[in-house]
Design an enzyme around this catalytic site. Structure first.
Site, PDB file in Angstrom:
ATOM      1  N   ASP A 151     -40.913 -72.692 -39.783  1.00 34.12           N
ATOM      2  CA  ASP A 151     -39.857 -73.203 -38.902  1.00 34.12           C
ATOM      3  C   ASP A 151     -39.253 -74.469 -39.502  1.00 34.12           C
ATOM      4  OD1 ASP A 151     -38.520 -73.987 -36.265  1.00 34.12           O
ATOM      5  OD2 ASP A 151     -39.650 -72.218 -35.660  1.00 34.12           O
ATOM      6  N   ASP A 160     -49.902 -84.597 -28.354  1.00 37.59           N
ATOM      7  CA  ASP A 160     -50.324 -83.307 -27.814  1.00 37.59           C
ATOM      8  C   ASP A 160     -50.537 -82.259 -28.906  1.00 37.59           C
ATOM      9  OD1 ASP A 160     -51.126 -82.567 -25.309  1.00 37.59           O
ATOM     10  OD2 ASP A 160     -49.138 -82.075 -24.549  1.00 37.59           O
ATOM     11  N   ASN A 220     -56.385 -82.298 -22.103  1.00 41.68           N
ATOM     12  CA  ASN A 220     -56.568 -83.628 -22.692  1.00 41.68           C
ATOM     13  C   ASN A 220     -55.891 -84.715 -21.878  1.00 41.68           C
ATOM     14  OD1 ASN A 220     -53.917 -82.976 -23.259  1.00 41.68           O
ATOM     15  ND2 ASN A 220     -53.955 -83.706 -25.374  1.00 41.68           N
ATOM     16  N   ILE A 222     -52.816 -85.061 -21.265  1.00 42.58           N
ATOM     17  CA  ILE A 222     -51.534 -85.463 -21.843  1.00 42.58           C
ATOM     18  C   ILE A 222     -50.565 -84.288 -21.787  1.00 42.58           C
ATOM     19  CG2 ILE A 222     -50.330 -86.242 -23.924  1.00 42.58           C
ATOM     20  CD1 ILE A 222     -52.943 -87.463 -24.874  1.00 42.58           C
ATOM     21  N   VAL A 224     -48.588 -81.210 -21.930  1.00 45.44           N
ATOM     22  CA  VAL A 224     -48.663 -79.783 -21.626  1.00 45.44           C
ATOM     23  C   VAL A 224     -49.880 -79.161 -22.308  1.00 45.44           C
ATOM     24  CG1 VAL A 224     -46.161 -79.596 -21.368  1.00 45.44           C
ATOM     25  CG2 VAL A 224     -47.203 -79.209 -23.615  1.00 45.44           C
ATOM     26  N   ASN A 298     -31.160 -63.313 -30.085  1.00 40.81           N
ATOM     27  CA  ASN A 298     -30.511 -63.805 -28.862  1.00 40.81           C
ATOM     28  C   ASN A 298     -29.070 -63.349 -28.723  1.00 40.81           C
ATOM     29  OD1 ASN A 298     -32.847 -65.213 -28.350  1.00 40.81           O
ATOM     30  ND2 ASN A 298     -32.087 -67.124 -29.211  1.00 40.81           N
ATOM     31  N   VAL A 318     -46.214 -56.305 -37.996  1.00 35.81           N
ATOM     32  CA  VAL A 318     -45.101 -57.062 -37.411  1.00 35.81           C
ATOM     33  C   VAL A 318     -45.041 -56.797 -35.917  1.00 35.81           C
ATOM     34  CG1 VAL A 318     -42.598 -57.386 -37.378  1.00 35.81           C
ATOM     35  CG2 VAL A 318     -43.785 -57.014 -39.554  1.00 35.81           C
TER      36      VAL A 318
END
Length: 731
Positions: A151, A160, A220, A222, A224, A298, A318
């Site tokens: 990415d 987090d 934790n 914090i 999410v 999208n 995949v």
């Protein structure tokens, strides 16, 4: 944009950003309907009073006319419930179910994560989620699974995410050395393929958001929680700050992930068409048992009709993912496809981590894909001995079947709570599942047949032209002439024939699932024990590529001692390269003095030979070919024959050949000189443009390919991407 940039396939993001923050949901109790007290049942009589019974020994009033009855030692709960339900005086009877607190994390924004636990917050539908708390009652992650995020990078300092970042165990930070010998220096968290550095910090936001969905640290206190609370996130940055990048770097990132231990790879991007280099990288990942998760896209269109890559690569490792909203509907923007999109997952208004210790909401299939990636990692962590196909089967077989997704995806919406408890068992069968062992197009100057080989004898009456779809480069169907059993092969091998095809491009032949073995079993190509499914179809493809030999006229040159010699070939025609080989004829007494490289028109440079061979004489009809069995690095002079070059010529694949090519010969030692006698380039191309100055007669080569489902890109980049495509294709 430079000419070099225009010649490379550009990929990008298309996530839909809203940055909403839904309200939190309360802690819940979880009723386990499979577990109950074996000695008691709960009964309510219509008159609200206690009544004696021959199958109970005691009664405890619960209030509101309900009683907890102790059963006789010889009476089961099932028997008792059925008995009391049969009495006209009883209002209801049920087991005394075990109730426990769901394993919900203490992260303050957990209530925002409707995709993990939907209680109906913000207008949603209760339970329109992936049932994450149910999975967490079994496992929240051990921290052993490595998940690669290909990415825009990850903010590895985010509170987090920091504890869940993958750290290269064999690399020493900041010493400028490649300690583990993997070809990358100081690659502690992964690698930045945009700038070719170890700095994987996210300067776009998309990668950090994706990473949080997969594996933000849970419980934790914090922010999410991710689907997997304890996982190793490998950051592989190939998208720049604008959310776009090159296919070549995506391929490098995937190869890095596989080589460095990732078991699951998230791919929330898309762009360009089917790419042989990426297809080969996915196949290599499959060989290592690595799962490739891709976003469906999208555009709100069908991937079955309009393929999106990498989502549409048809390999069984995949998993392509569509997006749903908080009411279990297919998101309006989400791509779909019954034959190409395996599953759906929450993707609209997904709250997750952002760079700089921030949080926000994005929407898109880029958000749905990491929900599945995190689920796969959690299931595999729970069942570490499972194969990649068993993990995928657990995810797909347990998906919630929803009317809104019928005909839109192959299965349904992700249910990780069910997947983590899925039972893998060998199919009960008396024969080996029927599969296609191989399918090969004929070789020659045209295509006219495909030879299909099955792993066992089939019923020839079930294999007809009606079972076959054959598409040409233009996507139009080509008629099948005949399906003929090959003599002497006991109905295990068949030739599928059709009119000779000479148009350059990719051809795809697909076998349907109605073919049966002699024993009456349907195809079970995916090997899951359930024959005749959509996923049991078989597709093979090939490409007709014209071979074009171009010989340099800039030759008969002195290779001066301790100097550089350059010879050129100018290509006037415009065509796309699928393969290129180099042939040399050089006279020189000391091959070890020579460094020879090929420089393409876009600046890409490939080293053919780098001071190899020792004391020898000449390169005579020496061919450099990526497919050669012998490496130039392991050979000795004189060099005659075909060799694998120092670096891969495949770097030129997908690029335009037009422009000036340079053969650069560097004599790096004193004492000897030589002569360049001749050299040539042999191109394979899927276009028909002419070449100058010399073209050999066309030779067709078949490039075997197995098609796959397509991933997608998420980002507000549609307009920019269209512009890039126009620049790339010249439209």
């Amino acid at each position: 944009m430079t000419g070099k940039q225009r010649s490379r396939i550009r990929l990008g993001l298309e996530y839909l950003e809203t940055r909403e923050q839904p309200s939190a949901s309360p802690t819940q109790l979880n009723i386990d309907t499979t577990s109950y007290d074996p000695d008691h049942v709960i009964v309510k009589w219509k008159d609200g009073l206690a009544h004696a019974s021959s199958i109970t020994t005691a009664s405890d009033a619960l209030g509101n006319g309900q009683f907890n009855l102790t059963l006789d030692a010889n009476v089961s709960v099932t028997t008792a419930v059925n008995y009391f339900k049969g009495l006209s005086t009883v209002e209801f009877a049920q087991p005394d179910y075990k109730v426990q607190i769901e394993n919900l994390p203490n992260d303050p924004s957990f209530g925002n994560l409707w995709g993990l636990n939907n209680t109906g917050q913000d207008g949603g539908t209760a339970n329109a989620d992936i049932n994450a708390p149910e999975a967490w009652n079994t496992n929240t992650g051990s921290g052993k699974m490595i998940v690669a995020v290909i990415d825009s990078g990850i903010d590895y300092t985010h509170p987090d995410l920091a504890a869940n970042m993958w750290k290269n165990p064999k690399e020493v930070a900041g010493n400028g050395k490649d300690d583990d010998g993997n070809g990358y220096k100081d690659d502690i968290y992964g690698w930045n393929f945009v700038n070719n550095t170890p700095n994987v910090m996210d300067d776009n936001g998309h990668g950090t958001h994706v990473a949080g969905i997969i594996g933000a640290v849970g419980d934790n206190g914090i922010g999410v929680a991710g689907v997997n609370w304890h996982v190793q996130l490998m950051a592989l940055k190939f998208l720049d700050k604008d959310g776009s990048g090159y296919m070549s770097n995506a391929v490098k990132a995937l190869n890095y992930a596989v080589a460095n231990g990732a078991k699951v790879v998230n791919n929330s991007y898309a762009g360009g068409g089917s790419d042989p280099a990426m297809q080969a990288a996915i196949a290599a990942a499959k060989a290592k048992g690595v799962i490739f998760v891709a976003a469906a896209g999208n555009d709100g269109t069908s991937d079955d009709i309009n393929p999106v890559y990498p989502a549409n690569y048809n390999s069984d490792n995949v998993v392509t993912v569509a997006a749903t909203d908080r009411n279990d509907k297919l998101a309006s923007y989400s791509n779909f496809g019954r034959n190409t999109v395996e599953i759906a997952a929450p993707g609209s208004n997904i709250y997750s981590t952002l760079p700089g210790n921030k949080y926000g909401v994005y929407s898109g299939t880029s958000m749905a894909a990491p929900e599945v990636t995190g689920a796969i990692a959690l299931v595999w962590d729970t069942h570490p001995t499972w194969t990649y196909s068993q993990v995928i089967n657990a995810i797909l077989k347990t998906a919630d079947i929803l009317p809104s997704l019928t005909g839109k995806v192959a299965t349904g919406r992700l249910d990780v709570g069910a997947a983590i408890n899925y039972s893998i068992s060998a199919p009960i069968t008396t024969i080996t599942p029927l599969t296609v062992s191989s399918a090969a197009f004929n070789d020659g100057s045209s295509l006219s047949s495909v030879r299909v080989t099955f792993n066992q004898t089939i019923d020839p009456t079930t294999f007809t032209a009606a079972d076959i779809t054959f598409l040409g480069p233009d996507g139009k169907a080509i008629a099948i002439k005949a399906v003929t059993a090959v003599s002497g092969m006991n109905n295990t091998q068949f030739d599928v024939t059709f009119a000779a095809q000479k148009t350059l491009g990719t051809y795809r032949l697909t076998l349907g699932t109605a073919i049966k073995s002699k024993a009456g079993k349907l195809l079970d190509q995916d090997g899951d024990g359930i024959a005749g499914e959509t996923t049991d179809g078989f597709t093979v493809s090939t490409s007709l590529a014209a071979s074009q030999l171009v010989t340099s006229t800039d030759v008969n040159k002195l290779i001066a001692d301790n100097a550089k010699t350059i010879s050129t070939i100018k290509i006037d025609g415009s065509f796309t390269i699928s393969d290129v080989n180099v042939q040399l004829n050089i006279t020189h007494p000391q091959d070890k003095d020579l460094k020879i490289s090929l420089l393409g028109p876009d600046g890409t440079r490939v080293y053919l030979i780098n001071q190899r061979g020792g004391t020898g004489a000449n390169l005579t009809n020496t061919v450099f070919d990526d497919d050669a069995s012998q490496k130039i690095t392991a050979a000795s002079a004189p060099f005659t024959g075909t060799y694998k070059p120092e670096t891969a010529l495949s770097q030129f694949k997908g690029k335009l050949a037009k422009g000036t090519w340079q053969l650069i010969i560097e004599d790096v030692n004193k004492g000897n000189s030589g002569r360049l006698n001749s050299w040539s380039l042999n191109f394979n191309s899927t276009s028909t443009a002419s070449v100058t100055p010399v073209i050999s007669s066309p030779v067709v080569t078949n490039q075997r390919k197995f098609l796959s489902p397509a991933p997608l890109l998420d980002a507000s980049f549609v307009q920019a991407e269209n512009q890039r495509k126009n620049q790339t294709t010249g439209t």
